[in-house]
Motif scaffolding. Structure first.
Motif, short mmCIF file in Angstrom:
data_model
loop_
_atom_site.label_atom_id
_atom_site.label_comp_id
_atom_site.label_asym_id
_atom_site.label_seq_id
_atom_site.Cartn_x
_atom_site.Cartn_y
_atom_site.Cartn_z
N TYR A 140 0.83 -1.20 0.00
CA TYR A 140 0.00 0.00 0.00
C TYR A 140 0.87 1.26 0.00
CZ TYR A 140 -3.75 -3.24 0.86
OH TYR A 140 -4.65 -4.28 0.74
N PRO A 141 0.90 1.98 -1.11
CA PRO A 141 1.71 3.21 -1.20
C PRO A 141 1.29 4.28 -0.21
CG PRO A 141 0.99 2.48 -3.38
CD PRO A 141 0.24 1.66 -2.39
N ASN A 142 0.08 4.18 0.33
CA ASN A 142 -0.42 5.21 1.25
C ASN A 142 -0.13 4.92 2.71
OD1 ASN A 142 -2.27 3.07 0.96
ND2 ASN A 142 -4.00 4.31 1.65
N LEU A 143 0.67 3.88 2.99
CA LEU A 143 1.05 3.60 4.38
C LEU A 143 2.51 3.98 4.61
CD1 LEU A 143 0.34 2.49 7.17
CD2 LEU A 143 1.09 0.23 6.38
N PHE A 144 2.72 4.87 5.57
CA PHE A 144 4.05 5.28 6.01
C PHE A 144 4.21 4.85 7.47
CE2 PHE A 144 2.90 7.82 2.45
CZ PHE A 144 4.06 8.23 1.83
N ALA A 145 5.39 5.08 8.03
CA ALA A 145 5.61 4.73 9.44
C ALA A 145 6.67 5.63 10.03
CB ALA A 145 6.03 3.26 9.57
N ASP A 146 6.62 5.81 11.36
CA ASP A 146 7.70 6.54 12.03
C ASP A 146 8.37 5.65 13.07
OD1 ASP A 146 6.67 6.81 14.71
OD2 ASP A 146 5.49 8.55 14.13
N THR A 147 9.55 6.08 13.48
CA THR A 147 10.41 5.25 14.34
C THR A 147 10.31 5.64 15.81
OG1 THR A 147 12.29 6.74 14.06
CG2 THR A 147 12.06 4.95 12.45
N SER A 148 9.22 6.26 16.20
CA SER A 148 9.18 6.89 17.52
C SER A 148 8.96 5.92 18.67
CB SER A 148 8.08 7.95 17.55
OG SER A 148 6.82 7.34 17.44
N ALA A 149 9.26 6.42 19.86
CA ALA A 149 8.95 5.79 21.15
C ALA A 149 9.74 4.52 21.40
CB ALA A 149 7.46 5.54 21.27
N GLY A 150 9.42 3.87 22.51
CA GLY A 150 10.13 2.65 22.87
C GLY A 150 9.95 1.53 21.86
N SER A 151 8.79 1.48 21.21
CA SER A 151 8.54 0.41 20.24
C SER A 151 9.44 0.55 19.02
CB SER A 151 7.07 0.41 19.82
OG SER A 151 6.69 1.70 19.35
N GLY A 152 9.59 1.78 18.52
CA GLY A 152 10.49 1.99 17.40
C GLY A 152 11.94 1.76 17.78
N HIS A 153 12.29 2.20 18.98
CA HIS A 153 13.65 2.00 19.50
C HIS A 153 13.98 0.52 19.58
CE1 HIS A 153 16.59 1.60 22.85
NE2 HIS A 153 17.14 2.66 22.28
N ARG A 154 13.07 -0.27 20.10
CA ARG A 154 13.31 -1.72 20.21
C ARG A 154 13.40 -2.36 18.82
NH1 ARG A 154 9.45 -0.93 24.23
NH2 ARG A 154 7.77 -1.70 22.87
N ALA A 155 12.54 -1.92 17.91
CA ALA A 155 12.47 -2.55 16.59
C ALA A 155 13.76 -2.38 15.81
CB ALA A 155 11.30 -1.97 15.81
N ILE A 156 14.36 -1.18 15.84
CA ILE A 156 15.55 -0.97 15.02
C ILE A 156 16.79 -1.62 15.62
CG2 ILE A 156 14.64 1.16 14.02
CD1 ILE A 156 16.62 2.69 15.82
N HIS A 157 16.63 -2.26 16.77
CA HIS A 157 17.73 -3.04 17.33
C HIS A 157 17.54 -4.54 17.10
CE1 HIS A 157 18.51 0.75 19.50
NE2 HIS A 157 19.75 0.30 19.57
N ARG A 158 16.47 -4.91 16.39
CA ARG A 158 16.24 -6.32 16.08
C ARG A 158 17.00 -6.71 14.82
NH1 ARG A 158 10.37 -5.69 17.01
NH2 ARG A 158 9.98 -6.56 14.93
N PRO A 159 17.25 -8.01 14.62
CA PRO A 159 18.05 -8.46 13.48
C PRO A 159 17.50 -8.04 12.11
CG PRO A 159 17.86 -10.22 15.09
CD PRO A 159 16.96 -9.12 15.56
#
Length: 226
Positions: A140-159
């Motif tokens: 879906y071209p109309n879905l974007f995302a941001d890297t905010s908060a603890g959830s984004g912080h945890r996610a970008i440290h996953r493999p």
């Protein structure tokens, strides 16, 4: 308010508007409580005053089509994105309740509103980084995302973080969403530092500068028409 819909204790868009007027380097968003009978008028009022998006929508509601319809209609009229909080369950004052939208029920909204851009964040979205979220971002071209908060912080440290960042680098936005440690609410995780700085450094380590510049800067400028 003792309604579980308002667990975050947010003061509303007027405070954000006043802050932005006093601090010209800041932008603000339009929002309105979903049970307000004048929800669309309130949204339009702050968009007319210069708001660049609608949200964050953090009200728990299973019937997402009907609940989001007033917000979507205004977003279409003003051509602005909607920021959404995805989190399925939370222990509220009256027992377990929904604190945000259900990602599993969201695909129909994306499909039926291709001309509205949605920005996803929070727990359920990032938990599905290598599953449903990845597929929805791809399809879906109309879905974007941001890297905010603890959830984004945890996610970008996953493999799988590097692959996700590279695959969707044109649709990702930096976000910090840091709470003030001196004013933490009892139901929030008591972070003693702003996670945004760590998110910046981690993204820089994972992707080339040409990609990180999009995530930190140019994607938001394009999406918010800055």
């Amino acid at each position: 308010d003792d309604d579980d819909d308002l667990l975050v204790g947010c003061p509303g868009p007027e405070k954000a508007y006043q802050f932005a007027m006093k601090n010209p380097n800041f932008l603000f968003a339009s929002n309105a409580y979903r049970k307000d009978p004048h929800v669309q008028e309130i949204l339009a009022n702050y968009l007319d005053k210069g708001a660049v998006l609608i949200g964050e929508i953090k009200f728990g509601e299973e019937q997402q089509h009907e609940f989001l319809k007033p917000y979507i209609e205004v977003a279409q009229q003003y051509n602005v994105p909607i920021l959404l909080h995805f989190q399925n369950r939370f222990k509220g004052k009256r027992g377990w309740c929904s604190l945000g939208l259900n990602l599993n029920h969201f695909e129909d909204v994306l499909r039926e509103n291709p001309d509205v851009n949605f920005i996803a964040h929070a727990v359920s979205f990032w938990d599905e980084m290598e599953g449903l979220s990845d597929r929805l971002m791809t399809d879906y071209p109309n879905l974007f995302a941001d890297t905010s908060a603890g959830s984004g912080h945890r996610a970008i440290h996953r493999p799988g973080a590097q692959k996700f960042l590279l695959n969707h680098h044109n649709k990702l936005l930096f976000g910090s969403d840091c709470q003030d440690p001196s004013h933490s609410k009892k139901h929030l995780i008591p972070y003693k530092r702003c996670l945004g700085h760590e998110v910046v450094e981690t993204i820089k380590d994972l992707v080339p500068e040409s990609v990180s510049e999009k995530i930190f800067n140019t994607n938001a400028k394009r999406l918010l028409k800055l």
